[in-house]
Design a protein around this motif. Structure first.
Motif, short mmCIF file in Angstrom:
data_model
loop_
_atom_site.label_atom_id
_atom_site.label_comp_id
_atom_site.label_asym_id
_atom_site.label_seq_id
_atom_site.Cartn_x
_atom_site.Cartn_y
_atom_site.Cartn_z
N ALA A 340 1.06 -1.42 0.43
CA ALA A 340 -0.07 0.22 0.55
C ALA A 340 0.48 1.51 -0.22
N GLY A 341 2.36 1.43 1.33
CA GLY A 341 2.64 2.61 1.18
C GLY A 341 3.45 3.04 -0.23
N PHE A 342 3.77 2.27 -1.28
CA PHE A 342 4.65 2.06 -2.33
C PHE A 342 3.80 2.24 -3.40
N GLY A 343 2.09 1.67 -3.44
CA GLY A 343 0.89 1.72 -4.17
C GLY A 343 0.94 3.01 -4.12
N ILE A 344 0.82 3.97 -2.63
CA ILE A 344 0.76 5.91 -3.13
C ILE A 344 2.12 6.31 -4.07
N ILE A 345 3.28 5.71 -3.79
CA ILE A 345 4.12 6.90 -4.09
C ILE A 345 3.99 6.52 -5.96
N LEU A 346 4.05 5.33 -5.96
CA LEU A 346 3.50 5.32 -7.83
C LEU A 346 2.20 5.67 -8.53
N LEU A 347 1.66 5.86 -7.47
CA LEU A 347 0.26 6.54 -8.10
C LEU A 347 0.25 8.07 -7.79
N LEU A 348 1.62 8.34 -7.24
CA LEU A 348 1.78 9.84 -7.35
C LEU A 348 3.07 10.67 -8.71
N SER A 349 3.48 9.51 -8.69
CA SER A 349 4.83 9.30 -9.68
C SER A 349 3.61 9.71 -11.77
N ARG A 350 5.11 10.43 -12.09
CA ARG A 350 3.54 10.56 -13.87
C ARG A 350 5.53 10.55 -14.15
N GLN A 351 5.27 10.65 -15.65
CA GLN A 351 6.61 10.75 -16.59
C GLN A 351 7.29 11.92 -16.80
N GLY A 352 8.51 11.26 -16.23
CA GLY A 352 9.62 12.25 -15.73
C GLY A 352 9.56 12.71 -14.51
N PHE A 353 8.86 12.34 -13.39
CA PHE A 353 8.74 12.38 -11.93
C PHE A 353 8.23 11.53 -11.57
N GLU A 354 9.19 11.41 -10.51
CA GLU A 354 9.54 10.63 -9.41
C GLU A 354 9.40 10.82 -8.31
N ALA A 355 7.47 10.80 -7.48
CA ALA A 355 7.41 10.77 -5.79
C ALA A 355 7.51 10.90 -4.99
N ASP A 356 9.47 10.53 -5.22
CA ASP A 356 10.60 9.85 -3.92
C ASP A 356 10.86 10.94 -2.67
N ARG A 357 9.97 12.23 -2.74
CA ARG A 357 10.66 13.12 -1.82
C ARG A 357 9.35 13.58 -0.20
N LEU A 358 9.61 13.65 0.61
CA LEU A 358 8.82 14.16 1.72
C LEU A 358 7.82 15.42 1.49
N GLU A 359 8.74 16.28 1.11
CA GLU A 359 7.82 17.45 -0.06
C GLU A 359 6.76 16.98 -0.80
N ASP A 360 7.09 15.72 -1.40
CA ASP A 360 5.97 15.80 -2.62
C ASP A 360 4.51 15.37 -2.13
N LEU A 361 4.61 14.78 -1.01
CA LEU A 361 3.39 13.80 -0.53
C LEU A 361 2.74 15.55 0.16
N LYS A 362 2.96 16.03 0.64
CA LYS A 362 2.76 17.98 0.81
C LYS A 362 1.68 18.41 -0.11
N GLY A 363 0.25 18.24 1.37
CA GLY A 363 -0.34 19.25 0.68
C GLY A 363 -1.48 17.76 -0.12
N LEU A 364 -1.42 16.48 -0.27
CA LEU A 364 -2.40 15.95 -0.55
C LEU A 364 -3.30 16.07 -0.09
#
Length: 482
Positions: A340-364
């Motif tokens: 589930a945890g990595f599923g959320i990270i994969l969900l937030l990732s897109r082409q040219g962008f890896e949602a792998d920083r803590l800041e990428d979760l800000k304001g989710l």
């Protein structure tokens, strides 16, 4: 002929996965890139077929095959079903991710199936050579998967580190097995256990072999002080490969610990107990303290994994059926949380962008409140906050260790869990109390959204109603460990 038929029937799930992995690898040569979705479907059907065969051929007793080299028992069947589920969910989460990165190719799915085959062999291995063959098949496939994104220098670096350190650990494990063979004159797990029960002639060589085996197993689990590969490999690998390494492969490593330490070397419990205590303490300290300093969520979850392995070892070192059942429950709960945890990270990732920083979760929570809630459940479960599954998993292993007399260690583990709660709750703080920096739309396939929601909500439901899950784990242990 009847004996051969029975042997082949016992290993039928492995045979199906092997044949389909080779077929998919060949089929990919003749498919156009636009038709490669067929490979994904075939891979999922392979896992479904293997699961169906495993259920239909389920045995309530221990069944040996191939002259005692392979075993089918309730524990093996249960862990294989967990491996199929983890692998299938990983593939569902990964489809959009690998499509956008040019990795939607036949070799990815073939390597995943070969890895699954290696894990299945490890789970059912009843002989040192069978176990080692499964381990090497898994390891070689994982090295290739980590390096699959060839244009990414981080992936190549992670694969090199993983390969060098993995080869060293495999060598240590094999060296330990050879010492055990030298002392007992047997490679079969049951034979080794009987030889040790009758008294080994050279106790010094035996203990040296045990040390090498425990070190090799600790590396495969990611336990301290053999955890140095975990953060770099988690960080450098494509996120989908990180998910695969952090979920399904841990089940196979767990099974190997059961076969080698509990079944083959139960007589040496007093010797390996002390080693596991040291590894548990170091894993919880290093994992929880180092995770606080991380700004990359994949590295944070890597150190979180190390701390979870420390808790898992509490179940093993209790040296009781209750402890082993608790450890089984813990590893399966951990896999569900990781998915589930990595599923959320994969969900937030897109082409040219890896949602792998803590800041990428800000304001989710402002962007997608439902996904923020799912991630909150994952973080609460990993932190061990009731009523999530992670709380009950921690409670069971702590209870088993307490019953075994490790009171000081249990108090220490609770303190470490409190420290660990900080970096999990920090993620919640980013999602709910910080302003969003990224306002890009979050898109994902419908099947991924559905499975991810079920996955995360399951952590809450199983946490409130854990008894059937725990009973199944206890049943598998009681009817498999002789």
């Amino acid at each position: 002929m009847n004996v051969l038929s029975l042997d082949l029937m016992t290993a039928l799930p492995e045979i199906v996965v092997l044949v389909m992995a080779m077929f998919i690898l060949l089929l990919d040569l003749f498919l156009k890139p636009s038709n490669r979705f067929l490979i994904y479907v075939l891979t999922q059907l392979t896992l479904l077929g293997a699961a169906a065969i495993t259920i239909l051929t389920h045995s309530t007793t221990v069944t040996d095959a191939f002259n005692g080299m392979f075993v089918d028992d309730p524990l093996a069947d249960g862990l294989k079903l967990a491996i199929y589920l983890a692998t299938s969910v990983t593939l569902i989460y990964s489809r959009a991710y690998i499509s956008l990165r040019g990795m939607f190719r036949g070799e990815f799915y073939a390597l995943v199936l070969f890895s699954t085959l290696g894990m299945m062999i490890m789970v059912s291995g009843q002989h040192f050579l069978t176990l080692y063959m499964g381990l090497e098949l898994l390891s070689l496939c994982l090295y290739a998967l980590v390096a699959l994104d060839r244009d990414n220098p981080s992936s190549t670096e992670a694969a090199m580190k993983y390969f060098v350190l993995g080869a060293l650990a495999s060598g240590m494990l094999l060296y330990g097995m050879s010492m055990l063979y030298g002392v007992t004159g047997n490679l079969n797990i049951t034979g080794v256990a009987e030889a040790l029960l009758n008294g080994a002639p050279d106790h010094g060589v035996l203990i040296l072999g045990l040390v090498f085996i425990v070190a090799g197993l600790a590396f495969k689990l990611g336990a301290a002080p053999f955890q140095m590969w975990v953060p770099d490999v988690y960080h450098g690998s494509p996120t989908v490969v990180t998910l695969f390494i952090g979920s399904a492969t841990k089940i196979a490593a767990f099974a190997m610990v059961v076969r080698l330490l509990i079944q083959a070397m139960f007589v040496l419990t007093a010797d390996w107990q002390g080693m596991l205590v040291i590894m548990a303490v170091l894993s919880m300290v290093i994992g929880n303290i180092a995770a606080i300093a991380q700004t990359n969520i994949k590295r944070m979850l890597a150190y979180s994994t190390i701390s979870h392995i420390g808790f898992l070892l509490l179940g093993f070192l209790s040296a009781s059926l209750n402890g082993y059942a608790s450890a089984t429950f813990y590893i399966l709960s951990y896999v569900l949380m990781t998915l589930a945890g990595f599923g959320i990270i994969l969900l937030l990732s897109r082409q040219g962008f890896e949602a792998d920083r803590l800041e990428d979760l800000k304001g989710l929570n402002q962007r997608k409140p439902w996904y923020a809630f799912l991630m909150l459940l994952v973080m609460f479960s990993m932190a061990g906050i009731p009523p999530t599954l992670g709380f009950y998993a921690k409670f069971t292993v702590l209870q088993a260790a307490l019953q075994a007399g490790f009171t000081v260690l249990v108090v220490f583990a609770v303190i470490m869990a409190l420290i660990g709660a900080f970096y999990y709750l920090r993620v919640v703080k980013y999602m709910y109390f910080d302003e969003a920096e990224d306002h890009s739309p979050i898109t994902a396939p419908v099947d991924m959204k559905l499975v991810l929601s079920v996955n995360a909500i399951g952590l809450l439901i199983l946490g409130m109603l854990p008894q059937r899950f725990m009973d199944a784990c206890a049943y598998a242990i009681i009817h498999s460990i002789q």
